[in-house]
Structures are given as structure tokens and as C-alpha cells.
Motif scaffolding. Structure first.
Motif, mmCIF file in Angstrom:
data_model
loop_
_atom_site.group_PDB
_atom_site.id
_atom_site.type_symbol
_atom_site.label_atom_id
_atom_site.label_comp_id
_atom_site.label_asym_id
_atom_site.label_seq_id
_atom_site.Cartn_x
_atom_site.Cartn_y
_atom_site.Cartn_z
ATOM 1 N N ILE A 1 0.853 -0.882 -0.003
ATOM 2 C CA ILE A 1 -0.260 -0.130 0.012
ATOM 3 C C ILE A 1 0.754 1.229 -0.014
ATOM 4 O O ILE A 1 1.600 1.803 0.784
ATOM 5 N N ASN A 2 0.284 2.451 -0.800
ATOM 6 C CA ASN A 2 1.331 3.190 -1.035
ATOM 7 C C ASN A 2 -0.042 3.761 0.491
ATOM 8 O O ASN A 2 -0.753 4.386 -0.262
ATOM 9 N N VAL B 1 -3.297 3.520 -1.922
ATOM 10 C CA VAL B 1 -3.352 3.045 -2.757
ATOM 11 C C VAL B 1 -3.097 2.329 -2.923
ATOM 12 O O VAL B 1 -1.671 1.364 -3.013
ATOM 13 N N MET B 2 -3.615 0.616 -3.532
ATOM 14 C CA MET B 2 -2.631 -0.845 -3.692
ATOM 15 C C MET B 2 -2.108 -0.724 -5.262
ATOM 16 O O MET B 2 -2.826 0.007 -5.490
ATOM 17 N N VAL C 1 -2.726 9.636 -2.859
ATOM 18 C CA VAL C 1 -2.873 9.203 -1.213
ATOM 19 C C VAL C 1 -3.746 11.300 -1.036
ATOM 20 O O VAL C 1 -2.561 11.888 -1.677
ATOM 21 N N GLY C 2 -4.602 11.191 -0.354
ATOM 22 C CA GLY C 2 -4.210 13.128 -0.521
ATOM 23 C C GLY C 2 -5.606 13.056 -0.740
ATOM 24 O O GLY C 2 -6.367 14.533 -0.625
ATOM 25 N N ASP C 3 -5.809 12.709 -1.773
ATOM 26 C CA ASP C 3 -6.507 13.234 -2.820
ATOM 27 C C ASP C 3 -8.702 13.118 -3.076
ATOM 28 O O ASP C 3 -8.856 12.206 -1.876
ATOM 29 N N THR D 1 -8.425 1.248 -9.935
ATOM 30 C CA THR D 1 -9.713 3.101 -9.762
ATOM 31 C C THR D 1 -8.381 3.659 -9.772
ATOM 32 O O THR D 1 -9.066 4.995 -10.292
ATOM 33 N N ALA D 2 -7.711 4.264 -9.244
ATOM 34 C CA ALA D 2 -6.735 4.952 -8.916
ATOM 35 C C ALA D 2 -6.389 6.135 -10.657
ATOM 36 O O ALA D 2 -6.420 7.013 -10.500
#
Length: 384
Positions: free
Chosen positions: A129-130, A173-174, A157-159, A149-150
Motif C-alpha cells: 500500500i502507498n 492506493v494498492m 493518496v490525499g486526494d 481505480t486510482a
């Protein structure tokens, strides 16, 4: 003989170009068909890996992902209390398709995965994971996104992003799990179970219980125990996932292989006709070669070399074009952010296509080579 084959190849450019285009089209079509099959199989096997060592308690007739299964949350909690279930590593889960706008034309549907906060590893343990991989202490709209999906929503991350009336905050995010066709985990949006129930309008309902058996019980022991206790429900296991893969791919493979076989036969006939024309045009030349003592096997090698040269050139061009053609296919199916020539064609597909090119080049030259060997030197010298 190889230099003579090259010389004849240069002299008959029109005929050679027609042959090369035919082989290129054959290789391109067969290659893309095999690439689609490879990606689908790789993706489905990736899903098999995410199910490895786990059981999914579902309503009868469902599969993986269990978006069509609906059971009560109270029943799920009862299953978690069974002696064969490791309740610390197991979780209630809700799988549902995210309702998106009608203008979204992506061919990768987003799957909502609602889990009990703190039990996320039951679903995402095979990924890195990030950001953070835990929903504990996060806001109610916090989500952990699969790689696809990202990419689909162009977030990290953070959005924060919005889908229709639902607003989500990305906390993790995986990494990509599958190397081919998008997997369920790559196309997922993991969130708290309560939030998933709210946005899918399924209060007090779940899709499945993701079960990790206790150390002293095998997956088969746990499956038998649960099936005996709940005969009206399904216990979906790794073996069932393999059956799903086989069922999903069997009919597609038959259809795709029939297309590949048809293209292969057409390509061989095309090259064979071109080579037979070549033999007819070189009747006097072959007769002269025979008259001065050239061996039959040398004549045969000349024809097969020419066939292989044409097949090799067409095959190389076809292999080089496989990546952009596959990307174009993705665009037609709704893919976004496609970078042409950046898709790496798997080596297994390249080897398979190269083998097909060799077979086409060799066997399509055999009959013309045989006919060339039957030419009588005396009759050939009189040929006009």
C-alpha cells in the motif's frame, strides 16, 4: 542458396510485398487474439491468488466477486463465531458495483468492497500500500483504492474525488496485483462496511464473510464444517475459483482458437500460392540449375529459404505492431490514458507467434519446393 533467395526476393518486389502484408496481417490478428486470451487468463488467475487460503461464505449460486450475494449481517456474525473460523483475520464484507454516470465508458467496473475497519488484511493482504492500509480512525468516507481505480479517477493518496453524489477521500492506493486483465482487487474501492452499506442502500446486509480458518484447521476442514452447518449457503473456495476461471475461458478459448486457425490456414494458402507462382516463373532457371548439376535438396532449400524470408519480415512487422493495435482495441473498449507502444507484449505470446511464423514459412514452401524438384531439366529449358 540463401543469396539466390534474396536476389529473387528483390527482383519480385510486388509479389514479395503482397506476401509480407499477408503474413503481417496473420501475425497481427493471431497475436492480438492470443494477447487478449493471455491477459484474460492472467487476470482471472490473479483473482485466484487473492482467494488463496480463504473461504467466502455466500448465498447459493454466487461466485467471485460475490456482488450478487445478499445475506444478513447477523448471520455473518454468527459464522464468525464458528470454532473453525479465525475471527481476528476474518471479516464481514459487502461487494457491490459502484453506480456511476452514464457518460463513463470505462470497460473496468469499480467494485465497492466494504470491510470491518481493522480487518482490511482479509482482502488486501497480497498487496503493498502507498499510504495507509487501515481504515481505523479515518473519516467515514475514507477509501483505499486498487491500482486500476486510482488510474481511472486520476487520484492519489490525499486526494478527494466525487462519483455522482458520493465524495471519497483517498488514504491509500494498492500496488497492481495483476499483470493482465484487471483483477477485482485492482478495480476495487475498499471502505468501511457501514459506509458501503449506506451508499449501496443495503442496511444491515452483507455479501459474504471472508473466512481465514484457524491454524489447526485446513481450508477443506473449515469448508466441510460450514457447509454441514449451513447447507442452504455456498462456501466459495480456491477450487471453486479455478472452476470459474475454466468455465469463463473455455468457450472464449474455443472461439478465439477457431479464429486463429482460420487466419493461419488463409495465411499459409496465400504464401503457398505466391511461392507456386515463383516456381512457375523460375522454371527455366530451375531447369538450368538442374542441368549444371545442382542437387534436388538445394532447389528445395532455395524455395523454402524464400518462403521463410518473406514470413520472417512479415512476422517481425506484425509483432512490432501488436502493442499499438492492442492499445487501439483497448480504446475501442473504453480504456483511457493509453500510451501507444508502452504496453509490453508478454514473451510467451511473442514466442508463440514466432513459432507460428516459422511453421507458416516452412510448410507453405514445402509443396512449391516439391513441385520445383519434379521439373525436368530438358522440359524446363524449352519452357517459355
Amino acid at each position: 542458396m540463401l543469396d539466390v533467395a534474396f536476389k529473387d526476393f528483390k527482383a519480385k518486389k510486388g509479389r514479395a510485398a503482397m506476401c509480407i502484408i499477408g503474413v503481417m496481417a496473420c501475425v497481427l490478428l493471431i497475436g492480438v487474439v492470443n494477447l487478449v486470451l493471455f491477459e484474460m487468463e492472467d487476470g482471472l488467475k490473479g483473482d485466484l491468488g487473492t482467494v488463496n487460503g480463504k473461504l467466502f461464505f455466500e448465498k447459493n449460486g454466487t461466485s467471485y466477486p460475490p456482488v450478487g450475494s445478499i445475506i444478513t449481517e447477523s448471520l455473518g456474525k454468527e459464522v464468525l463465531d464458528r470454532k473453525v473460523v479465525d475471527s481476528q483475520k476474518s471479516t464481514l464484507a459487502l461487494f457491490a458495483s459502484l453506480e456511476e454516470s452514464s457518460t463513463d465508458n470505462s470497460f473496468t467496473p469499480t467494485v465497492i468492497v466494504g470491510l470491518t475497519p481493522g480487518k482490511e488484511q482479509a482482502f488486501i493482504e497480497n498487496t503493498t500500500i502507498n499510504g495507509t492500509g487501515s481504515l481505523v480512525g479515518q473519516s467515514s468516507n475514507a477509501v483505499i483504492l486498487g491500482s486500476e481505480t486510482a488510474k481511472k479517477y486520476n487520484v492519489t493518496v490525499g486526494d478527494t474525488f466525487k462519483v455522482k453524489d458520493n465524495k471519497f477521500k483517498v488514504i491509500g492506493v494498492m500496488s497492481k496485483v495483476g499483470s493482465g486483465w484487471p483483477l477485482t482487487i485492482d478495480s476495487s474501492m475498499v471502505m468501511s462496511l457501514s459506509h458501503a452499506q449506506d451508499i449501496s442502500d443495503r442496511p444491515d446486509l452483507i455479501s459474504t464473510v471472508i473466512i481465514k480458518p484457524k491454524a489447526q484447521y485446513s481450508a477443506q476442514d473449515a469448508e466441510n464444517n460450514l457447509q454441514d452447518a449451513y447447507p442452504k449457503y455456498s462456501i466459495y473456495s480456491e477450487n471453486d475459483t479455478q472452476k470459474t476461471i475454466d468455465n469463463n475461458l473455455s468457450q472464449i478459448k474455443i472461439f478465439m482458437n477457431m479464429i486463429s486457425l482460420f487466419i493461419f490456414i488463409v495465411s499459409m494458402i496465400l504464401i503457398m500460392n505466391v511461392m507456386m507462382m515463383s516456381v512457375k516463373e523460375k522454371t527455366r532457371e530451375i531447369g538450368t540449375m538442374r542441368a549444371i548439376g545442382t542437387k534436388r535438396r538445394s532447389i528445395m532449400a532455395l524455395i523454402i529459404y524464400e518462403s521463410l524470408i518473406l514470413s520472417f519480415i512479415g512476422g517481425v512487422i506484425g509483432i512490432l505492431l501488436m502493442s499499438p493495435v492492442y492499445d487501439i482495441l483497448g480504446i475501442l473498449m473504453g480504456a483511457k490514458n493509453v500510451n501507444f507502444f508502452h504496453f509490453a507484449v508478454p514473451s510467451a505470446v511473442v514466442v508463440q507467434v514466432a513459432l507460428i511464423v516459422f511453421v507458416i514459412g516452412t510448410f507453405s514452401g514445402l509443396i512449391p519446393a516439391y513441385l520445383a524438384n519434379r521439373i525436368s531439366p530438358i522440359e524446363a529449358l524449352r519452357y517459355e
